[in-house]
Enzyme design. Structure first.
Site, PDB file in Angstrom:
ATOM      1  N   LYS A  14      33.498 -40.747  16.768  1.00  8.38           N
ATOM      2  CA  LYS A  14      34.466 -39.491  16.473  1.00  8.38           C
ATOM      3  C   LYS A  14      35.537 -40.028  15.515  1.00  8.38           C
ATOM      4  O   LYS A  14      35.782 -39.505  14.724  1.00  8.38           O
ATOM      5  CB  LYS A  14      35.105 -39.093  17.844  1.00  8.38           C
ATOM      6  CG  LYS A  14      34.307 -38.325  18.953  1.00  8.38           C
ATOM      7  CD  LYS A  14      34.669 -37.841  20.037  1.00  8.38           C
ATOM      8  CE  LYS A  14      35.594 -38.620  20.993  1.00  8.38           C
ATOM      9  NZ  LYS A  14      34.640 -39.650  21.785  1.00  8.38           N
ATOM     10  N   ARG A  89      38.938 -31.930  26.616  1.00  7.91           N
ATOM     11  CA  ARG A  89      37.941 -32.900  27.271  1.00  7.91           C
ATOM     12  C   ARG A  89      37.769 -32.326  28.569  1.00  7.91           C
ATOM     13  O   ARG A  89      37.036 -32.810  29.260  1.00  7.91           O
ATOM     14  CB  ARG A  89      38.665 -34.137  27.452  1.00  7.91           C
ATOM     15  CG  ARG A  89      38.025 -35.272  26.549  1.00  7.91           C
ATOM     16  CD  ARG A  89      38.968 -36.334  26.760  1.00  7.91           C
ATOM     17  NE  ARG A  89      38.432 -37.630  26.739  1.00  7.91           N
ATOM     18  CZ  ARG A  89      38.577 -38.413  25.873  1.00  7.91           C
ATOM     19  NH1 ARG A  89      39.082 -38.161  24.720  1.00  7.91           N
ATOM     20  NH2 ARG A  89      37.949 -39.671  25.730  1.00  7.91           N
ATOM     21  N   ARG A 123      33.740 -52.942  19.491  1.00 11.89           N
ATOM     22  CA  ARG A 123      34.637 -52.365  18.566  1.00 11.89           C
ATOM     23  C   ARG A 123      35.828 -53.271  18.214  1.00 11.89           C
ATOM     24  O   ARG A 123      36.324 -53.611  19.296  1.00 11.89           O
ATOM     25  CB  ARG A 123      35.041 -51.026  18.869  1.00 11.89           C
ATOM     26  CG  ARG A 123      36.123 -50.342  18.192  1.00 11.89           C
ATOM     27  CD  ARG A 123      36.237 -48.971  18.661  1.00 11.89           C
ATOM     28  NE  ARG A 123      36.335 -48.864  20.195  1.00 11.89           N
ATOM     29  CZ  ARG A 123      36.511 -47.751  20.665  1.00 11.89           C
ATOM     30  NH1 ARG A 123      36.255 -46.525  20.040  1.00 11.89           N
ATOM     31  NH2 ARG A 123      36.697 -47.363  22.165  1.00 11.89           N
ATOM     32  N   ARG A 155      41.048 -52.737  21.838  1.00 10.79           N
ATOM     33  CA  ARG A 155      41.577 -51.980  22.973  1.00 10.79           C
ATOM     34  C   ARG A 155      41.576 -52.346  24.384  1.00 10.79           C
ATOM     35  O   ARG A 155      40.169 -53.024  24.874  1.00 10.79           O
ATOM     36  CB  ARG A 155      40.887 -50.474  22.999  1.00 10.79           C
ATOM     37  CG  ARG A 155      41.502 -49.542  21.943  1.00 10.79           C
ATOM     38  CD  ARG A 155      40.891 -48.300  21.590  1.00 10.79           C
ATOM     39  NE  ARG A 155      40.491 -47.579  22.940  1.00 10.79           N
ATOM     40  CZ  ARG A 155      39.891 -46.269  22.669  1.00 10.79           C
ATOM     41  NH1 ARG A 155      39.632 -45.801  21.453  1.00 10.79           N
ATOM     42  NH2 ARG A 155      39.306 -45.733  23.766  1.00 10.79           N
ATOM     43  N   ARG A 166      34.347 -44.419  32.082  1.00  6.51           N
ATOM     44  CA  ARG A 166      34.613 -43.553  30.977  1.00  6.51           C
ATOM     45  C   ARG A 166      33.306 -42.546  30.772  1.00  6.51           C
ATOM     46  O   ARG A 166      33.371 -41.386  30.615  1.00  6.51           O
ATOM     47  CB  ARG A 166      35.009 -44.094  29.788  1.00  6.51           C
ATOM     48  CG  ARG A 166      36.480 -44.623  29.621  1.00  6.51           C
ATOM     49  CD  ARG A 166      36.845 -45.667  28.622  1.00  6.51           C
ATOM     50  NE  ARG A 166      36.666 -45.232  27.148  1.00  6.51           N
ATOM     51  CZ  ARG A 166      36.461 -46.134  26.225  1.00  6.51           C
ATOM     52  NH1 ARG A 166      36.738 -47.277  26.470  1.00  6.51           N
ATOM     53  NH2 ARG A 166      36.541 -45.331  25.120  1.00  6.51           N
TER      54      ARG A 166
HETATM   55  P1  AP5 Z   1      34.385 -44.870  17.344  1.00 10.73           P
HETATM   56  O1  AP5 Z   1      34.406 -44.059  16.153  1.00 10.73           O
HETATM   57  O2  AP5 Z   1      35.772 -45.656  17.833  1.00 10.73           O
HETATM   58  O3  AP5 Z   1      34.104 -43.846  18.592  1.00 10.73           O
HETATM   59  P2  AP5 Z   1      34.732 -42.881  19.407  1.00 10.73           P
HETATM   60  O4  AP5 Z   1      33.901 -41.722  19.340  1.00 10.73           O
HETATM   61  O5  AP5 Z   1      36.262 -42.487  18.646  1.00 10.73           O
HETATM   62  O6  AP5 Z   1      35.174 -43.599  20.756  1.00 10.73           O
HETATM   63  P3  AP5 Z   1      36.447 -43.547  21.532  1.00 10.73           P
HETATM   64  O7  AP5 Z   1      36.187 -44.809  22.604  1.00 10.73           O
HETATM   65  O8  AP5 Z   1      37.619 -43.607  20.944  1.00 10.73           O
HETATM   66  O9  AP5 Z   1      36.397 -42.332  22.224  1.00 10.73           O
HETATM   67  P4  AP5 Z   1      37.114 -41.881  23.624  1.00 10.73           P
HETATM   68  O10 AP5 Z   1      36.829 -40.352  23.817  1.00 10.73           O
HETATM   69  O11 AP5 Z   1      36.601 -42.784  24.798  1.00 10.73           O
HETATM   70  O12 AP5 Z   1      38.673 -42.606  23.542  1.00 10.73           O
HETATM   71  P5  AP5 Z   1      39.872 -42.051  23.280  1.00 10.73           P
HETATM   72  O13 AP5 Z   1      40.719 -42.827  22.582  1.00 10.73           O
HETATM   73  O14 AP5 Z   1      39.831 -40.375  22.817  1.00 10.73           O
HETATM   74  O15 AP5 Z   1      33.296 -45.787  17.140  1.00 10.73           O
HETATM   75  C1  AP5 Z   1      32.707 -46.772  18.453  1.00 10.73           C
HETATM   76  C2  AP5 Z   1      32.278 -48.063  17.863  1.00 10.73           C
HETATM   77  O16 AP5 Z   1      30.975 -47.881  17.291  1.00 10.73           O
HETATM   78  C3  AP5 Z   1      32.993 -48.774  16.703  1.00 10.73           C
HETATM   79  O17 AP5 Z   1      33.174 -49.943  16.821  1.00 10.73           O
HETATM   80  C4  AP5 Z   1      32.419 -48.198  15.680  1.00 10.73           C
HETATM   81  O18 AP5 Z   1      32.585 -49.221  14.476  1.00 10.73           O
HETATM   82  C5  AP5 Z   1      30.750 -48.150  15.838  1.00 10.73           C
HETATM   83  N1  AP5 Z   1      30.018 -46.965  15.184  1.00 10.73           N
HETATM   84  C6  AP5 Z   1      30.459 -45.674  14.892  1.00 10.73           C
HETATM   85  N2  AP5 Z   1      29.488 -45.125  14.215  1.00 10.73           N
HETATM   86  C7  AP5 Z   1      28.235 -45.973  14.426  1.00 10.73           C
HETATM   87  C8  AP5 Z   1      27.098 -45.800  14.010  1.00 10.73           C
HETATM   88  N3  AP5 Z   1      26.554 -44.499  13.486  1.00 10.73           N
HETATM   89  N4  AP5 Z   1      26.125 -46.744  14.468  1.00 10.73           N
HETATM   90  C9  AP5 Z   1      26.464 -47.899  14.922  1.00 10.73           C
HETATM   91  N5  AP5 Z   1      27.862 -47.940  15.380  1.00 10.73           N
HETATM   92  C10 AP5 Z   1      28.710 -46.987  15.036  1.00 10.73           C
HETATM   93  O19 AP5 Z   1      40.368 -41.677  24.790  1.00 10.73           O
HETATM   94  C11 AP5 Z   1      40.873 -42.940  25.423  1.00 10.73           C
HETATM   95  C12 AP5 Z   1      41.360 -42.586  26.760  1.00 10.73           C
HETATM   96  O20 AP5 Z   1      42.661 -41.781  26.738  1.00 10.73           O
HETATM   97  C13 AP5 Z   1      40.617 -41.808  27.734  1.00 10.73           C
HETATM   98  O21 AP5 Z   1      39.456 -42.587  28.598  1.00 10.73           O
HETATM   99  C14 AP5 Z   1      41.562 -40.995  28.563  1.00 10.73           C
HETATM  100  O22 AP5 Z   1      42.088 -41.815  29.701  1.00 10.73           O
HETATM  101  C15 AP5 Z   1      42.591 -40.638  27.510  1.00 10.73           C
HETATM  102  N6  AP5 Z   1      42.714 -39.124  26.869  1.00 10.73           N
HETATM  103  C16 AP5 Z   1      42.238 -39.261  25.572  1.00 10.73           C
HETATM  104  N7  AP5 Z   1      42.228 -37.804  25.282  1.00 10.73           N
HETATM  105  C17 AP5 Z   1      42.271 -37.363  26.450  1.00 10.73           C
HETATM  106  C18 AP5 Z   1      42.220 -35.969  26.919  1.00 10.73           C
HETATM  107  N8  AP5 Z   1      42.018 -34.885  25.583  1.00 10.73           N
HETATM  108  N9  AP5 Z   1      42.510 -35.633  27.947  1.00 10.73           N
HETATM  109  C19 AP5 Z   1      42.486 -36.457  29.073  1.00 10.73           C
HETATM  110  N10 AP5 Z   1      42.419 -37.769  28.920  1.00 10.73           N
HETATM  111  C20 AP5 Z   1      42.497 -38.082  27.530  1.00 10.73           C
END
Ligand code: AP5
Length: 210
Positions: A14, A89, A123, A155, A166
């Protein structure tokens, strides 16, 4: 124009795709994960409350999330819609969003669980500009980060144990949100496995962006 949602499991890409898409749509990226990490780093009340949930792989309570989103949407750059990344979410978050914002499209980036653990544990990001890299799939270019001042950041919640927690949270609480938007007729499912550029092109085509 209304807003767009980038939806998918942790590690679906994402954040990677949001950076590419907003370059084309001009909408600001609104990532609840980034906003929460900034709040934790700054030690605000939201950050103090969110930290434990994030470290364990659980979701931060809906009322906290909805409040920070409502505040963010009052900023001038959000007037013409935003690209949500990692929000909503839960069904209550989606229902709260329905009351305050028009959603034109929801892009669901689909990646199987067995691919995700390797993606997240490899990552790293550039602390200066936020660009996302991966030890194997998307390493830092030999010429360095395009921003010119690379500083590596990994992270705290990217350990294998937390990634598995997660993923469980995602299947239990977040996946039903896709059905919510499918019923509304705005859901586009995109295969998130393969070349990053090809996935960006598929998303742009689904959004009707030239
Ligand atoms: P990346 O692009 O970083 O993936 P992402 O989908 O953004 O993953 P996140 O871990 O950031 O998502 P998340 O939803 O768990 O975390 P968030 O910060 O929102 O890609 C991942 C890796 O893969 C990278 O190294 C990239 O280079 C590689 N990659 C990308 N595309 C690729 C491809 N095509 N092929 C191969 N490799 C590839 O949330 C963190 C925490 O915050 C949550 O756990 C929760 O506690 C809290 N939180 C956040 N939002 C909310 C909400 N709305 N409600 C409640 N709690 C929340």
């Amino acid at each position: 124009m209304g807003s767009i949602i980038l939806f998918g499991p942790p590690g679906a890409g994402k954040g990677t795709q949001a950076q590419r898409i907003v370059d084309r749509t001009g909408q600001p990226q609104v990532s609840t994960g980034d906003m929460l990490r900034a709040a934790v780093a700054a030690g605000t009340d939201v950050g103090i409350e969110a930290k434990g949930y994030m470290q364990s792989g659980a979701l931060v309570p809906d009322e906290v999330i909805v409040r920070i989103i409502q505040e963010r949407l009052t900023e001038p750059d959000a007037a013409l819609g935003v690209m949500f990344d990692g929000f909503p979410r839960t069904i209550p978050q989606a229902e709260a969003l329905d009351r305050i914002e028009t959603i034109d499209a929801v892009i669901s980036i689909e990646v199987p669980d067995d691919e995700i653990v390797g993606r997240i544990t490899g990552r790293y990001t550039c602390k200066s500009c936020g660009r996302v890299f991966h030890d194997l799939h998307l390493p830092l270019p030999k010429t360095g980060c395009p921003c010119g001042s690379f500083e590596e950041l990994r992270r705290a919640d990217d350990s294998e144990a937390t990634v598995r927690a997660r993923l469980e949270t995602y299947h239990a609480q977040t996946r039903p949100v896709a059905e919510h938007y499918d019923r509304a007729g705005v859901l586009h499912r995109i295969n998130g496995v393969g070349d990053v550029e090809e996935i960006s092109n598929a998303i742009l085509a689904a959004l009707g962006v030239e």
